[in-house]
Design a protein around this motif. Structure first.
Motif, PDB file in Angstrom:
ATOM      1  N   GLY A 223       0.833  -1.233  -0.200  1.00  0.00           N
ATOM      2  CA  GLY A 223      -0.094  -0.002  -0.021  1.00  0.00           C
ATOM      3  C   GLY A 223       0.681   1.240  -0.064  1.00  0.00           C
ATOM      4  O   GLY A 223       2.130   1.245   0.355  1.00  0.00           O
ATOM      5  N   HIS A 224       0.336   2.303  -0.406  1.00  0.00           N
ATOM      6  CA  HIS A 224       1.006   3.523  -0.513  1.00  0.00           C
ATOM      7  C   HIS A 224       1.081   4.279   0.780  1.00  0.00           C
ATOM      8  O   HIS A 224       0.345   4.125   1.598  1.00  0.00           O
ATOM      9  N   TYR A 225       2.400   5.001   0.852  1.00  0.00           N
ATOM     10  CA  TYR A 225       2.679   5.620   2.162  1.00  0.00           C
ATOM     11  C   TYR A 225       1.616   6.499   2.564  1.00  0.00           C
ATOM     12  O   TYR A 225       1.458   7.014   3.795  1.00  0.00           O
ATOM     13  N   SER A 226       0.760   7.101   1.579  1.00  0.00           N
ATOM     14  CA  SER A 226      -0.187   8.337   1.779  1.00  0.00           C
ATOM     15  C   SER A 226      -1.187   7.472   2.853  1.00  0.00           C
ATOM     16  O   SER A 226      -1.823   8.452   3.772  1.00  0.00           O
ATOM     17  N   LEU A 227      -1.402   6.277   2.688  1.00  0.00           N
ATOM     18  CA  LEU A 227      -2.604   5.542   3.582  1.00  0.00           C
ATOM     19  C   LEU A 227      -1.826   5.749   5.306  1.00  0.00           C
ATOM     20  O   LEU A 227      -2.987   5.908   6.192  1.00  0.00           O
ATOM     21  N   SER A 228      -0.560   5.579   5.497  1.00  0.00           N
ATOM     22  CA  SER A 228       0.062   5.695   6.871  1.00  0.00           C
ATOM     23  C   SER A 228      -0.385   7.292   6.981  1.00  0.00           C
ATOM     24  O   SER A 228      -0.498   7.600   8.355  1.00  0.00           O
ATOM     25  N   LYS A 229      -0.131   8.266   6.385  1.00  0.00           N
ATOM     26  CA  LYS A 229      -0.326   9.676   6.476  1.00  0.00           C
ATOM     27  C   LYS A 229      -1.723   9.674   6.846  1.00  0.00           C
ATOM     28  O   LYS A 229      -1.938  10.595   8.072  1.00  0.00           O
ATOM     29  N   ALA A 230      -2.700   9.143   6.177  1.00  0.00           N
ATOM     30  CA  ALA A 230      -4.221   9.312   6.752  1.00  0.00           C
ATOM     31  C   ALA A 230      -4.504   8.991   8.084  1.00  0.00           C
ATOM     32  O   ALA A 230      -5.057   9.482   8.960  1.00  0.00           O
ATOM     33  N   ALA A 231      -3.907   7.672   8.141  1.00  0.00           N
ATOM     34  CA  ALA A 231      -4.175   7.086   9.496  1.00  0.00           C
ATOM     35  C   ALA A 231      -3.768   7.922  10.726  1.00  0.00           C
ATOM     36  O   ALA A 231      -4.135   8.169  11.615  1.00  0.00           O
ATOM     37  N   ASP A 232      -2.691   8.616  10.491  1.00  0.00           N
ATOM     38  CA  ASP A 232      -2.014   9.629  11.510  1.00  0.00           C
ATOM     39  C   ASP A 232      -2.904  10.992  11.546  1.00  0.00           C
ATOM     40  O   ASP A 232      -3.432  11.031  12.650  1.00  0.00           O
TER      41      ASP A 232
END
Length: 551
Positions: A223-232
């Protein structure tokens, strides 16, 4: 008199002139405008320096930290930009630049961009956008129909309905993914009884009211790192982005996904969303979307598909089936500045259900009042440029047939390049292209033979050496400036999941030819024989010879 430099002056008249009077036809800026209009490719080729300069050296041109007290002439600033900025930019439109998801643009995007900039519309509110708002709604409707294939009556009812939105225009895939998961989070904890909903009372009270210990977003490890940003950003925490193992084709393992969801359920963790990927960033693979949709329904989770890269594959009758199941998604992200061939930066998210976006609706009396047609009421960003105009133009000028041709050509080209690599004795294909992305590395035949029979310890030594070779070739090729491929790190099953550095190639530029691809391999082959990597190549060959001797 000589040697006296004429200086610009700040005055009411000068400011008026800057805002109202165009540059003279023989001015530097006008000449550049004419050069770009006549021959964009030639302008870029002439002004972007191919050989890479060290960034620390480039930084010296931008070391002044005070705003100048006195103005300078436009011509002076234009020349500075040509010499210091343009000359040290990346030639992303070059047909030999095949390392990232950036390509040449259709020529018409340049003059149309001028219209967009001149109008300077703000899409947050119809009072500052007028016709741009229905145009943006139409673009969202067109992409919605490409994905979800509803009939005409659906779009006549919903596309311009002021109380609903088929999607949201964003500055790129990161904000589009965040918007989709923002909607998913709010829908997961709706208003009920004396609880006014998460969007009003916050995540802590939502979890407490519904009896959960936490919340999670589930995606494959690709998965793209933007999903980690979103969770944050959504207050879940980065640990709440739960990753699932992938198979040998870099697609999420369905059994492992269901097991992970069951595990989270037992831990009283609410699965807010499952995220499928249609075109992974590193390898261009597509998750089994249909099976993921079924699991999302089973666990009452929002099903989001990140199709930032692969979404336009839906234009292709030949390859559309690769995205089978995307029509079952609750939301889908597209990056228009990727395979819709629009300038940086614009993306969008579309929602299968027009009422979904209401979960993030917000209003203000002075700008986005309730009941207005403004799409700003359901977007994360407030002020937004009219980039939808450029997407609209691409969809009309290129049309479905044009995009189909671009997609089919790109995938075909990737398969051609994969065949070249397969036929070459000194290269190894690491991931075969499903869409138009592939990975490979320089790996002489005797080294490949050694790897086939090597135990885990020897394979690790050989791959460690190959990693240094790959890194040298990629970096040196980039610095020479003739061509560019990127590099990434993968864990191939056949090498005991050891992290291997590989070349990554993205074939979306329609100007890239088979001859250019052949030349790229030829240059990499030559670089492998250079003195700078000779010691490492000797180590590699000794390891391979030792493996053959033991065999």
């Amino acid at each position: 008199m000589t040697g006296i430099k004429k200086s610009a002056q700040a005055s009411v008249e000068a400011m008026y002139r800057v805002f109202t009077i165009p540059e003279a036809p023989d001015s530097t800026l006008s000449r550049i405008d004419q050069d770009i209009s006549r021959n964009l490719a030639g302008f870029l080729q002439d002004h972007i320096v191919a050989v890479e300069r060290d960034l620390a050296d480039v930084e010296k041109n931008f070391s002044e930290y005070s705003v100048p007290e006195k103005p300078i002439f436009v011509s002076e600033q234009t020349q500075f930009l040509l010499d210091k900025l343009v000359a040290n930019s990346v030639h992303t439109a070059s047909p030999a630049f095949i390392g990232h998801m950036t390509s040449a643009l259709p020529y018409f995007m340049l003059p149309l961009s001028k219209i967009m900039i001149a109008l300077n519309q703000n899409l947050v509110k119809t009072e500052t956008s007028k016709a741009f708002t229905p145009l943006e709604r139409q673009v969202l409707g067109m992409i919605h129909r490409l994905v979800f294939e509803q009939d005409g009556s659906f779009y006549r009812k919903w596309m311009h309905n002021p109380r609903y939105a088929l999607g949201a225009m964003c500055s790129g895939g990161t904000v589009a993914n965040l918007t989709a998961l923002w909607v998913a989070r709010n829908h997961a904890f709706p208003a009920e009884g004396n609880f006014r909903g998460l969007q009003q009372e916050g995540l802590f009270r939502a979890l407490k009211y519904y009896g959960y210990e936490g919340a999670a977003i589930v995606v494959s490890r690709r998965g793209h790192y933007s999903l980690s940003k979103a969770a944050d950003i959504l207050g879940l925490g980065r640990d709440a982005l739960v990753t699932v193992a992938t198979d040998s084709n870099n697609r999420i393992q369905i059994d492992a996904l269901r097991e992970k969801c069951l595990q989270l359920q037992k831990q009283k963790i609410k699965v807010i969303a499952l995220c499928g990927v249609a075109g992974t960033t590193e390898t261009g693979n597509v998750d089994p979307l249909e099976a993921m949709a079924d699991i999302a329904r089973e666990f009452g989770a929002h099903f989001h598909v990140d199709a930032a890269w692969g979404g336009p594959t839906l234009f292709s009758r030949r390859y559309r089936s690769l995205l089978k199941g995307i029509e079952k998604a609750d939301s889908v992200t597209f990056d228009a500045h990727k395979q819709l061939y629009v300038p940086m930066g614009v993306g969008l998210v579309v929602f299968r259900d027009p009422s979904l976006a209401s979960a993030v609706e917000h209003h203000a009396q002075y700008v986005i009042r309730k009941g207005s047609r403004d799409l700003g009421s359901t977007t994360l960003e407030g002020s937004r440029p009219g980039m939808a105009m450029l997407i609209h133009s691409g969809l009309k000028i290129l049309a479905r047939e044009g995009y189909e041709l671009l997609i089919d050509t790109g995938i075909g080209k990737a398969r051609t390049f994969a065949a070249m690599i397969d036929e070459a004795e000194d290269f190894e294909l690491i991931t075969r292209p499903e869409l138009n992305i592939l990975t490979y590395r320089y790996c002489p035949a005797q080294v490949r033979q050694a790897l086939e029979s090597a135990d885990e310890m020897l394979a690790e030594k050989i791959n460690t050496s190959l990693n240094r070779v790959t890194k040298f070739i990629q970096k040196t090729q980039r610095e020479r400036g003739k061509a560019f491929v990127s590099r990434t790190r993968l864990e191939p099953d056949n090498y005991y999941n050891f992290p291997c550095i590989v070349f990554r190639v993205v074939l979306a530029n329609p100007l890239t030819t088979a001859d250019i691809l052949s030349d790229i391999l030829a240059e990499q082959r030559l670089l492998a024989g250079e003195n700078g990597i000779a010691d490492e190549m000797a180590i590699l060959n000794n390891l391979a010879a030792g493996a053959r001797a033991r065999a």
